[in-house]
Write a protein that holds these residues in place. Sequence first.
Motif, short mmCIF file in Angstrom:
data_model
loop_
_atom_site.label_atom_id
_atom_site.label_comp_id
_atom_site.label_asym_id
_atom_site.label_seq_id
_atom_site.Cartn_x
_atom_site.Cartn_y
_atom_site.Cartn_z
N GLY A 101 -2.45 26.44 53.54
CA GLY A 101 -2.08 26.89 52.22
C GLY A 101 -2.93 28.05 51.72
O GLY A 101 -4.11 28.16 52.05
N ARG A 102 -2.34 28.89 50.90
CA ARG A 102 -3.02 30.07 50.40
C ARG A 102 -3.84 29.78 49.15
O ARG A 102 -4.69 30.57 48.75
N THR A 103 -3.56 28.67 48.50
CA THR A 103 -4.31 28.35 47.29
C THR A 103 -5.46 27.40 47.63
O THR A 103 -5.37 26.61 48.57
N PHE A 104 -6.52 27.51 46.86
CA PHE A 104 -7.66 26.62 47.02
C PHE A 104 -8.18 26.25 45.64
O PHE A 104 -8.34 27.13 44.79
N PRO A 105 -8.41 25.00 45.36
CA PRO A 105 -8.25 23.87 46.27
C PRO A 105 -6.81 23.36 46.35
O PRO A 105 -6.05 23.54 45.41
N THR A 106 -6.47 22.80 47.47
CA THR A 106 -5.17 22.16 47.67
C THR A 106 -5.39 20.66 47.59
O THR A 106 -6.14 20.10 48.38
N LEU A 107 -4.75 20.02 46.64
CA LEU A 107 -5.05 18.61 46.32
C LEU A 107 -3.96 17.64 46.71
O LEU A 107 -4.21 16.43 46.81
N ARG A 108 -2.75 18.12 46.93
CA ARG A 108 -1.65 17.20 47.17
C ARG A 108 -1.45 16.96 48.66
O ARG A 108 -1.40 17.92 49.44
N PRO A 109 -1.32 15.71 49.08
CA PRO A 109 -1.17 15.42 50.52
C PRO A 109 -0.02 16.17 51.17
O PRO A 109 -0.14 16.61 52.32
N ARG A 110 1.09 16.35 50.46
CA ARG A 110 2.26 16.97 51.09
C ARG A 110 2.04 18.44 51.42
O ARG A 110 2.82 19.05 52.16
N GLU A 111 0.97 19.01 50.89
CA GLU A 111 0.68 20.42 51.18
C GLU A 111 -0.22 20.59 52.40
O GLU A 111 -0.57 21.71 52.75
N TYR A 112 -0.59 19.48 53.03
CA TYR A 112 -1.39 19.55 54.25
C TYR A 112 -0.49 19.46 55.46
O TYR A 112 0.47 18.69 55.49
N ASP A 113 -0.82 20.24 56.48
CA ASP A 113 0.05 20.38 57.64
C ASP A 113 -0.29 19.43 58.78
O ASP A 113 0.58 19.07 59.57
N TYR A 114 -1.54 19.08 58.90
CA TYR A 114 -1.98 18.25 60.02
C TYR A 114 -2.87 17.12 59.51
O TYR A 114 -3.66 17.33 58.57
N TRP A 115 -2.76 15.97 60.18
CA TRP A 115 -3.49 14.77 59.76
C TRP A 115 -4.12 14.08 60.95
O TRP A 115 -3.56 14.08 62.04
N GLY A 116 -5.26 13.45 60.70
CA GLY A 116 -5.85 12.55 61.68
C GLY A 116 -5.25 11.17 61.55
O GLY A 116 -4.39 10.92 60.70
N GLN A 117 -5.72 10.26 62.39
CA GLN A 117 -5.15 8.91 62.44
C GLN A 117 -5.77 7.98 61.40
O GLN A 117 -5.24 6.91 61.13
N GLY A 118 -6.91 8.38 60.84
CA GLY A 118 -7.56 7.58 59.81
C GLY A 118 -8.67 6.70 60.36
O GLY A 118 -8.66 6.30 61.53
N THR A 119 -9.65 6.42 59.51
CA THR A 119 -10.75 5.51 59.85
C THR A 119 -11.04 4.63 58.66
O THR A 119 -11.07 5.09 57.52
N GLN A 120 -11.23 3.33 58.91
CA GLN A 120 -11.41 2.36 57.84
C GLN A 120 -12.84 2.38 57.32
O GLN A 120 -13.80 2.33 58.10
N VAL A 121 -12.97 2.42 56.00
CA VAL A 121 -14.26 2.26 55.33
C VAL A 121 -14.15 1.06 54.40
O VAL A 121 -13.25 1.01 53.55
N THR A 122 -15.03 0.10 54.58
CA THR A 122 -15.04 -1.10 53.75
C THR A 122 -16.42 -1.24 53.12
O THR A 122 -17.43 -1.24 53.82
N VAL A 123 -16.44 -1.33 51.79
CA VAL A 123 -17.69 -1.46 51.06
C VAL A 123 -17.70 -2.82 50.37
O VAL A 123 -16.83 -3.11 49.55
N SER A 124 -18.68 -3.63 50.72
CA SER A 124 -18.79 -4.97 50.14
C SER A 124 -19.73 -4.96 48.94
O SER A 124 -20.68 -4.19 48.88
N SER A 125 -19.45 -5.85 48.02
CA SER A 125 -20.27 -5.91 46.79
C SER A 125 -21.46 -6.83 46.97
O SER A 125 -21.56 -7.56 47.93
#
Length: 125
Positions: A101-125
Motif C-alpha cells: 500500500g502507498r499510504t502509511f500507516p495501513t491499519l486494516r487487515p484487508r489492505e495487506y497482501d501477504y500473511w503468515g500462519q500465526g503464532t499463539q501468545v497466551t498470557v496468564s494472570s
Amino acid sequence: QVQLVESGGGLMQAGGSLRLSCAASGRTFSSYAMGWFRQAPGKEREFVATIRWSDSSTYYADSVKGRFTISKDNAKNTLYLQMDSLKPEDTAVYYCAATRGRTFPTLRPREYDYWGQGTQVTVSS
C-alpha cells in the motif's frame, strides 16, 4: 511468491516479555510496510503495529503503545515484535503481514497482501 513465517509465541505470565519473529522471503521489501495483527477467540483480527521498510517509520495501536516495539533486520529480512509488560488481554494468535500500500500507516487487515500462519501468545494472570 512472498512467504512469511512467524515464531516466538508461547505462554507467559502477566508482566513478562516475549519476542515474536517473522522471517520474510520471496522478494525484496524495500517498498513494503510490514505489520503485526492479532486475533483473540471470537473477536475480529485487530491491528497491533506497523513499520515501513524503507525508513523504519512505526505506528502502534493505543492498546500496545509503550509496551510493544516493532523492529526489523534488513540483512535477515526479519520482522520483530518485542512485547513487554504483557497483560492477559494480549492473549491471541499473532500474525505478521506485508502490504504494498502507498499510504502509511495501513491499519486494516484487508489492505495487506501477504500473511503468515500465526503464532499463539497466551498470557496468564
